[in-house]
Write a protein that holds these residues in place. Structure first.
Motif, mmCIF file in Angstrom:
data_model
loop_
_atom_site.group_PDB
_atom_site.id
_atom_site.type_symbol
_atom_site.label_atom_id
_atom_site.label_comp_id
_atom_site.label_asym_id
_atom_site.label_seq_id
_atom_site.Cartn_x
_atom_site.Cartn_y
_atom_site.Cartn_z
ATOM 1 N N ASN A 1 0.828 -1.205 0.000
ATOM 2 C CA ASN A 1 0.000 0.000 0.000
ATOM 3 C C ASN A 1 0.865 1.259 0.000
ATOM 4 O OD1 ASN A 1 -1.550 2.225 1.735
ATOM 5 N ND2 ASN A 1 -2.996 1.045 0.497
ATOM 6 N N LEU A 2 1.885 1.302 0.838
ATOM 7 C CA LEU A 2 2.728 2.497 0.915
ATOM 8 C C LEU A 2 3.497 2.726 -0.385
ATOM 9 C CD1 LEU A 2 4.080 2.253 4.581
ATOM 10 C CD2 LEU A 2 2.145 3.586 3.720
ATOM 11 N N ILE A 3 4.023 1.649 -0.971
ATOM 12 C CA ILE A 3 4.764 1.803 -2.223
ATOM 13 C C ILE A 3 3.818 2.203 -3.359
ATOM 14 C CG2 ILE A 3 6.178 0.626 -3.959
ATOM 15 C CD1 ILE A 3 7.273 -1.139 -1.605
ATOM 16 N N MET A 4 2.650 1.573 -3.436
ATOM 17 C CA MET A 4 1.688 1.929 -4.496
ATOM 18 C C MET A 4 1.212 3.371 -4.345
ATOM 19 S SD MET A 4 1.301 -0.130 -6.934
ATOM 20 C CE MET A 4 -0.063 0.754 -7.678
ATOM 21 N N ASN A 5 1.001 3.823 -3.120
ATOM 22 C CA ASN A 5 0.610 5.220 -2.911
ATOM 23 C C ASN A 5 1.705 6.153 -3.422
ATOM 24 O OD1 ASN A 5 -1.836 4.550 -1.780
ATOM 25 N ND2 ASN A 5 -1.260 5.085 0.315
ATOM 26 N N SER A 6 2.961 5.803 -3.170
ATOM 27 C CA SER A 6 4.075 6.618 -3.663
ATOM 28 C C SER A 6 4.090 6.650 -5.185
ATOM 29 C CB SER A 6 5.412 6.084 -3.144
ATOM 30 O OG SER A 6 5.529 6.329 -1.759
ATOM 31 N N ILE A 7 3.908 5.492 -5.801
ATOM 32 C CA ILE A 7 3.882 5.428 -7.267
ATOM 33 C C ILE A 7 2.734 6.283 -7.801
ATOM 34 C CG2 ILE A 7 3.413 3.895 -9.244
ATOM 35 C CD1 ILE A 7 5.026 1.714 -7.674
ATOM 36 N N ASP A 8 1.544 6.137 -7.210
ATOM 37 C CA ASP A 8 0.382 6.934 -7.643
ATOM 38 C C ASP A 8 0.645 8.427 -7.516
ATOM 39 O OD1 ASP A 8 -1.063 4.655 -8.271
ATOM 40 O OD2 ASP A 8 -2.234 4.669 -6.410
ATOM 41 N N ALA A 9 1.358 8.819 -6.458
ATOM 42 C CA ALA A 9 1.624 10.243 -6.211
ATOM 43 C C ALA A 9 2.626 10.823 -7.199
ATOM 44 C CB ALA A 9 2.129 10.441 -4.782
ATOM 45 N N ILE B 1 12.370 14.480 -11.136
ATOM 46 C CA ILE B 1 12.804 13.216 -10.546
ATOM 47 C C ILE B 1 11.614 12.495 -9.929
ATOM 48 C CG2 ILE B 1 14.204 12.201 -8.702
ATOM 49 C CD1 ILE B 1 16.171 14.520 -9.135
ATOM 50 N N ARG B 2 11.506 11.225 -10.250
ATOM 51 C CA ARG B 2 10.480 10.355 -9.661
ATOM 52 C C ARG B 2 11.214 9.230 -8.944
ATOM 53 N NH1 ARG B 2 6.244 9.505 -14.676
ATOM 54 N NH2 ARG B 2 5.791 11.715 -15.001
ATOM 55 N N GLU B 3 11.209 9.315 -7.629
ATOM 56 C CA GLU B 3 11.983 8.339 -6.860
ATOM 57 C C GLU B 3 11.256 7.941 -5.593
ATOM 58 O OE1 GLU B 3 16.459 8.527 -6.292
ATOM 59 O OE2 GLU B 3 15.744 9.131 -4.305
ATOM 60 N N VAL B 4 11.256 6.634 -5.346
ATOM 61 C CA VAL B 4 10.803 6.091 -4.067
ATOM 62 C C VAL B 4 12.065 5.613 -3.352
ATOM 63 C CG1 VAL B 4 9.440 4.326 -2.892
ATOM 64 C CG2 VAL B 4 8.614 5.270 -5.028
ATOM 65 N N ALA B 5 12.258 6.065 -2.139
ATOM 66 C CA ALA B 5 13.396 5.626 -1.324
ATOM 67 C C ALA B 5 12.844 4.906 -0.099
ATOM 68 C CB ALA B 5 14.251 6.821 -0.912
ATOM 69 N N ILE B 6 13.250 3.661 0.062
ATOM 70 C CA ILE B 6 12.753 2.840 1.172
ATOM 71 C C ILE B 6 13.925 2.540 2.088
ATOM 72 C CG2 ILE B 6 11.604 0.696 1.817
ATOM 73 C CD1 ILE B 6 10.521 0.679 -1.148
ATOM 74 N N ASP C 1 8.855 9.591 -1.067
ATOM 75 C CA ASP C 1 8.694 9.771 -2.506
ATOM 76 C C ASP C 1 8.852 11.238 -2.891
ATOM 77 O OD1 ASP C 1 6.073 11.213 -2.619
ATOM 78 O OD2 ASP C 1 5.235 9.323 -1.899
ATOM 79 N N THR C 2 8.931 11.471 -4.192
ATOM 80 C CA THR C 2 9.042 12.826 -4.726
ATOM 81 C C THR C 2 7.766 13.176 -5.492
ATOM 82 O OG1 THR C 2 10.154 11.976 -6.708
ATOM 83 C CG2 THR C 2 11.560 12.741 -4.897
ATOM 84 N N GLY C 3 6.640 12.742 -4.949
ATOM 85 C CA GLY C 3 5.354 12.953 -5.599
ATOM 86 C C GLY C 3 4.713 14.276 -5.234
ATOM 87 N N VAL C 4 3.386 14.295 -5.312
ATOM 88 C CA VAL C 4 2.625 15.531 -5.109
ATOM 89 C C VAL C 4 2.566 15.959 -3.646
ATOM 90 C CG1 VAL C 4 1.221 15.235 -7.180
ATOM 91 C CG2 VAL C 4 0.433 14.251 -5.009
ATOM 92 N N GLY C 5 2.947 15.085 -2.741
ATOM 93 C CA GLY C 5 2.943 15.436 -1.320
ATOM 94 C C GLY C 5 1.596 15.187 -0.668
ATOM 95 N N LEU C 6 1.518 15.566 0.586
ATOM 96 C CA LEU C 6 0.291 15.377 1.357
ATOM 97 C C LEU C 6 -0.668 16.533 1.073
ATOM 98 C CD1 LEU C 6 1.907 14.362 4.760
ATOM 99 C CD2 LEU C 6 0.964 12.849 3.015
ATOM 100 N N PRO D 1 11.986 19.200 -1.201
ATOM 101 C CA PRO D 1 11.049 20.257 -1.580
ATOM 102 C C PRO D 1 9.667 19.748 -1.960
ATOM 103 C CG PRO D 1 12.500 19.779 -3.424
ATOM 104 C CD PRO D 1 12.938 18.900 -2.281
ATOM 105 N N ARG D 2 9.532 18.448 -2.261
ATOM 106 C CA ARG D 2 8.193 17.927 -2.566
ATOM 107 C C ARG D 2 8.132 16.450 -2.218
ATOM 108 N NH1 ARG D 2 9.356 17.275 -8.841
ATOM 109 N NH2 ARG D 2 9.344 15.022 -8.837
ATOM 110 N N GLY D 3 6.900 15.963 -2.101
ATOM 111 C CA GLY D 3 6.706 14.549 -1.825
ATOM 112 C C GLY D 3 6.219 14.303 -0.413
ATOM 113 N N ALA D 4 6.176 13.024 -0.066
ATOM 114 C CA ALA D 4 5.697 12.611 1.248
ATOM 115 C C ALA D 4 6.573 11.487 1.777
ATOM 116 C CB ALA D 4 4.246 12.148 1.161
ATOM 117 N N SER D 5 6.572 11.348 3.087
ATOM 118 C CA SER D 5 7.271 10.262 3.771
ATOM 119 C C SER D 5 6.288 9.556 4.679
ATOM 120 C CB SER D 5 8.406 10.800 4.653
ATOM 121 O OG SER D 5 9.400 11.397 3.878
#
Length: 152
Positions: free
Chosen positions: A49-57, A64-69, A85-90, A135-139
């Motif tokens: 769920n957490l990884i898929m949410n990052s991908i969706d974001a 840059i599109r990166e998931v760091a685990i 992730d470097t997605g849209v953030g919260l 500067p962007r994304g969520a953890s």
């Protein structure tokens, strides 16, 4: 069970989805982690769920599109897993609601993923929370106890 094994399994399972959206998946997994007691399938569900949410974001973001685990030892006999992730953030106005059942920011989301994930982590004696990245994304971070509490 070994948490790093679960992380690696979910990365392999979701690699095609990450590749499709040109998302890089990086890991920094501590090698000396103690095992945790828990339900393997439930913990796989949390990671998925957490990884898929990052991908969706990150599907629609430029740059840059990166998931760091990461996995590491935490305090009080716990270990911590982080998915950054470097997605849209919260969502700014609604960040406190993201763990509520049926709350979603996705057009096709059910609003159950984070609520269920939090319940699973808490049932294992841990905690799940989120933070904004700069500067962007969520953890998303969760802790799990590495030793079984016994009543004496």
């Amino acid at each position: 069970m070994n948490v790093n094994e679960i992380i690696r399994e979910m990365i392999v399972l979701l690699r095609g989805e990450a590749t499709r959206y040109k998302i890089s998946v990086q890991t920094e997994l501590a090698t000396d982690l103690p095992e945790v007691m828990g339900d393997r399938v439930q913990l796989q569900q949390v990671m998925m769920n957490l990884i898929m949410n990052s991908i969706d974001a990150m599907k629609g973001v430029d740059g840059i599109r990166e998931v760091a685990i990461q996995s590491q030892r935490a305090e009080d006999g716990h270990l911590m897993v982080s998915v950054n992730d470097t997605g849209v953030g919260l969502p700014a106005q609604e960040a406190s609601q993201i763990f509520n059942a049926f709350f979603t920011t996705k057009p096709d989301g059910t609003g159950m993923g984070l609520s269920i994930s939090r319940s699973i982590v808490e049932s294992h004696g841990g905690r799940l929370w989120a933070a904004c990245n700069t500067p962007r994304g969520a953890s998303f971070h969760f802790t799990l106890p590495t030793k079984v509490e016994t009543d004496t």
